[in-house]
Scaffold this motif. Structure first.
Motif, PDB file in Angstrom:
ATOM      1  N   ASP A  36       0.839  -1.217   0.000  1.00  0.00           N
ATOM      2  CA  ASP A  36       0.000   0.000   0.000  1.00  0.00           C
ATOM      3  C   ASP A  36       0.867   1.257   0.000  1.00  0.00           C
ATOM      4  N   ASP A  37       1.911   1.251   0.829  1.00  0.00           N
ATOM      5  CA  ASP A  37       2.776   2.425   0.925  1.00  0.00           C
ATOM      6  C   ASP A  37       3.551   2.648  -0.366  1.00  0.00           C
ATOM      7  N   LEU A  38       3.988   1.567  -0.981  1.00  0.00           N
ATOM      8  CA  LEU A  38       4.730   1.704  -2.229  1.00  0.00           C
ATOM      9  C   LEU A  38       3.849   2.283  -3.335  1.00  0.00           C
ATOM     10  N   VAL A  39       2.623   1.786  -3.446  1.00  0.00           N
ATOM     11  CA  VAL A  39       1.709   2.306  -4.464  1.00  0.00           C
ATOM     12  C   VAL A  39       1.373   3.772  -4.194  1.00  0.00           C
ATOM     13  N   GLU A  40       1.186   4.103  -2.934  1.00  0.00           N
ATOM     14  CA  GLU A  40       0.763   5.447  -2.564  1.00  0.00           C
ATOM     15  C   GLU A  40       1.886   6.476  -2.689  1.00  0.00           C
ATOM     16  N   HIS A  41       3.120   6.074  -2.359  1.00  0.00           N
ATOM     17  CA  HIS A  41       4.174   7.072  -2.190  1.00  0.00           C
ATOM     18  C   HIS A  41       5.374   6.927  -3.126  1.00  0.00           C
ATOM     19  N   THR A  42       5.404   5.879  -3.957  1.00  0.00           N
ATOM     20  CA  THR A  42       6.558   5.715  -4.840  1.00  0.00           C
ATOM     21  C   THR A  42       6.096   5.497  -6.277  1.00  0.00           C
ATOM     22  N   LYS A  59      -7.455  -5.178  -3.182  1.00  0.00           N
ATOM     23  CA  LYS A  59      -8.049  -4.007  -2.538  1.00  0.00           C
ATOM     24  C   LYS A  59      -7.621  -2.722  -3.245  1.00  0.00           C
ATOM     25  N   ILE A  60      -6.348  -2.666  -3.621  1.00  0.00           N
ATOM     26  CA  ILE A  60      -5.833  -1.465  -4.278  1.00  0.00           C
ATOM     27  C   ILE A  60      -6.369  -1.366  -5.707  1.00  0.00           C
ATOM     28  N   PHE A  61      -6.360  -2.482  -6.428  1.00  0.00           N
ATOM     29  CA  PHE A  61      -6.929  -2.481  -7.777  1.00  0.00           C
ATOM     30  C   PHE A  61      -8.399  -2.065  -7.736  1.00  0.00           C
ATOM     31  N   LYS A  62      -9.110  -2.457  -6.713  1.00  0.00           N
ATOM     32  CA  LYS A  62     -10.527  -2.103  -6.589  1.00  0.00           C
ATOM     33  C   LYS A  62     -10.696  -0.592  -6.505  1.00  0.00           C
ATOM     34  N   ARG A  63      -9.820   0.065  -5.741  1.00  0.00           N
ATOM     35  CA  ARG A  63      -9.895   1.525  -5.621  1.00  0.00           C
ATOM     36  C   ARG A  63      -9.661   2.196  -6.966  1.00  0.00           C
ATOM     37  N   TYR A  64      -8.652   1.738  -7.694  1.00  0.00           N
ATOM     38  CA  TYR A  64      -8.358   2.332  -8.995  1.00  0.00           C
ATOM     39  C   TYR A  64      -9.443   2.008 -10.017  1.00  0.00           C
ATOM     40  N   ALA A  65     -10.013   0.819  -9.932  1.00  0.00           N
ATOM     41  CA  ALA A  65     -11.105   0.454 -10.831  1.00  0.00           C
ATOM     42  C   ALA A  65     -12.306   1.366 -10.610  1.00  0.00           C
ATOM     43  N   GLN A  66     -12.590   1.652  -9.368  1.00  0.00           N
ATOM     44  CA  GLN A  66     -13.721   2.532  -9.057  1.00  0.00           C
ATOM     45  C   GLN A  66     -13.486   3.933  -9.613  1.00  0.00           C
TER      46      GLN A  66
END
Length: 378
Positions: free
Chosen positions: A36-42, A269-276
């Motif tokens: 989660d941190d890598l996707v969010e901050h890098t 969970k992360i893909f779901k956020r981006y899909a939305q």
């Protein structure tokens, strides 16, 4: 038979400092950093540095890596011609295999501790060019080499579609590249490791990995999951489809379940956020996202007690579709990202743990039989 581990389940074939998975608690980390941190901050480029050099880069190191990527997009004209010589209906991953086989003939240098990481960076850059041109060849468009930019994801999307992507699209593509970058030693990485153990070149290791990724039970799962949404067609048909296909016909629910995770896949969970977020731009994409939500709800209701939950492939197809990619490219996008994990693992193995991988098979046939001359066999 107690010596046999079907599918090599829970068999450890190497140590790694690359990826940590806690399947019971849904934790995924690269080099100690939560996904989660890598996707969010890098960025994907920062993760490339992390996986190859063991830590997140400084600004100077990051710029140096970006420059190396930007300088390595070019691939020989013979490889471009090879891609475009294949029928447009060819399988996209098969086309990538062919291209990387050609690249291995040209760049298949021996292993060298002083240059292995640089070779991996060049390979990842060329994977972007190969993937974009597989798409363009299948769509009947002219070949293109990605242009230099501040972002690997931006250069790839620009080359794929010959347009300037939005910042939201670049961020979503970047997130997808990070999420699919590595996952310890699944089938494709194992295939790459087996190949590397013979000291075959890095490009050939990727060919072996692509062959394993091609199967619908591995990389092809994202395509198969999205095809379910296409088959359902409309959100209001979801319950009817689920009852018939999953409950009555006992068909496999694609995008659900994982060999390692016994809870919700953290990548899903992360893909779901981006899909939305991405699907809000298109009525068609939004429809498939709503279908996915309904299938997810029914699937969890049915399978949660068996510890079967959505995996990374369940929502990723909605993201890729929202970006404009046809379904046949979903596995290739997985491959583009996973070139990082494949190369990082084979480097780690060859440099630190090398031993020829040569398992055994437990013989269960007849102990000894006499050969009867053919004229006496009746």
């Amino acid at each position: 038979m107690s010596q046999i581990s079907r599918g090599l389940e829970n068999v450890f074939i190497k140590t790694t400092a690359l990826t940590y998975i806690d399947g019971d608690n849904g934790i995924l980390r690269y080099g100690g950093f939560d996904i989660d941190d890598l996707v969010e901050h890098t960025s994907f480029e920062e993760v490339i540095h992390l996986m190859l050099y063991g830590d997140l880069p400084t600004k100077v190191q990051l710029q140096r890596l970006k420059t190396s990527l930007n300088e390595a997009y070019e691939i020989p004209q013979q490889v471009i011609d090879t891609i475009y010589s294949l029928p447009r209906e060819s399988d996209a991953i098969g086309m990538m295999e062919t291209a990387f086989s050609a690249l291995s003939s040209i760049y298949g240098e021996m292993w060298n501790k002083n240059t292995n990481k640089e070779t991996a960076i060049k390979l990842i850059a060329k994977a972007s060019t190969v993937t974009a041109n597989v798409l363009r060849a299948k769509e009947g468009k002219k070949p293109v080499i990605p242009e230099s930019s501040d972002s690997f994801a931006r250069s790839f999307l620009s080359a794929s579609f010959a347009r300037t992507p939005t910042n939201d699209e670049v961020k979503a593509m970047d997130a997808a590249l990070i999420l699919y970058a590595d996952h310890e030693v699944p089938a494709s990485t194992t295939a790459a490791l087996v190949t590397s153990s013979t000291l075959s070149d890095m490009y050939s290791c990727v060919v072996a990995a692509l062959a394993a990724l091609k199967g619908p039970l591995h990389g092809g799962a994202a395509e198969e999951a999205f095809k379910q949404f296409l088959e359902i067609g409309e959100p209001e048909r979801t319950e009817e489809w689920f009852k018939k296909k999953i409950l009555e016909e006992k068909s496999r629910l694609m995008g659900f379940g994982h060999r390692v995770y016994k809870t919700y896949d953290p990548r899903a969970k992360i893909f779901k956020r981006y899909a939305q977020k991405l699907s809000e731009r298109s009525n068609e994409a939004r429809k498939y996202f709503e279908i996915a939500l309904k299938v997810e709800e029914l699937g969890i209701e049915k399978f949660a007690e068996k510890h079967i939950y959505p995996n990374t492939d369940f929502f990723s197809g909605v993201v890729f579709y929202s970006l404009g990619f046809p379904v046949y490219m979903f596995t290739s996008l997985f491959a583009l990202s996973r070139t990082l994990g494949w190369t990082a693992h084979v480097i780690e193995y060859v440099e630190d743990q090398h031993r020829l991988i040569r398992p055994r098979a437990l013989y269960i046939g007849p102990l000894k039989r006499e050969v009867i001359p053919i004229e006496l066999r009746g």
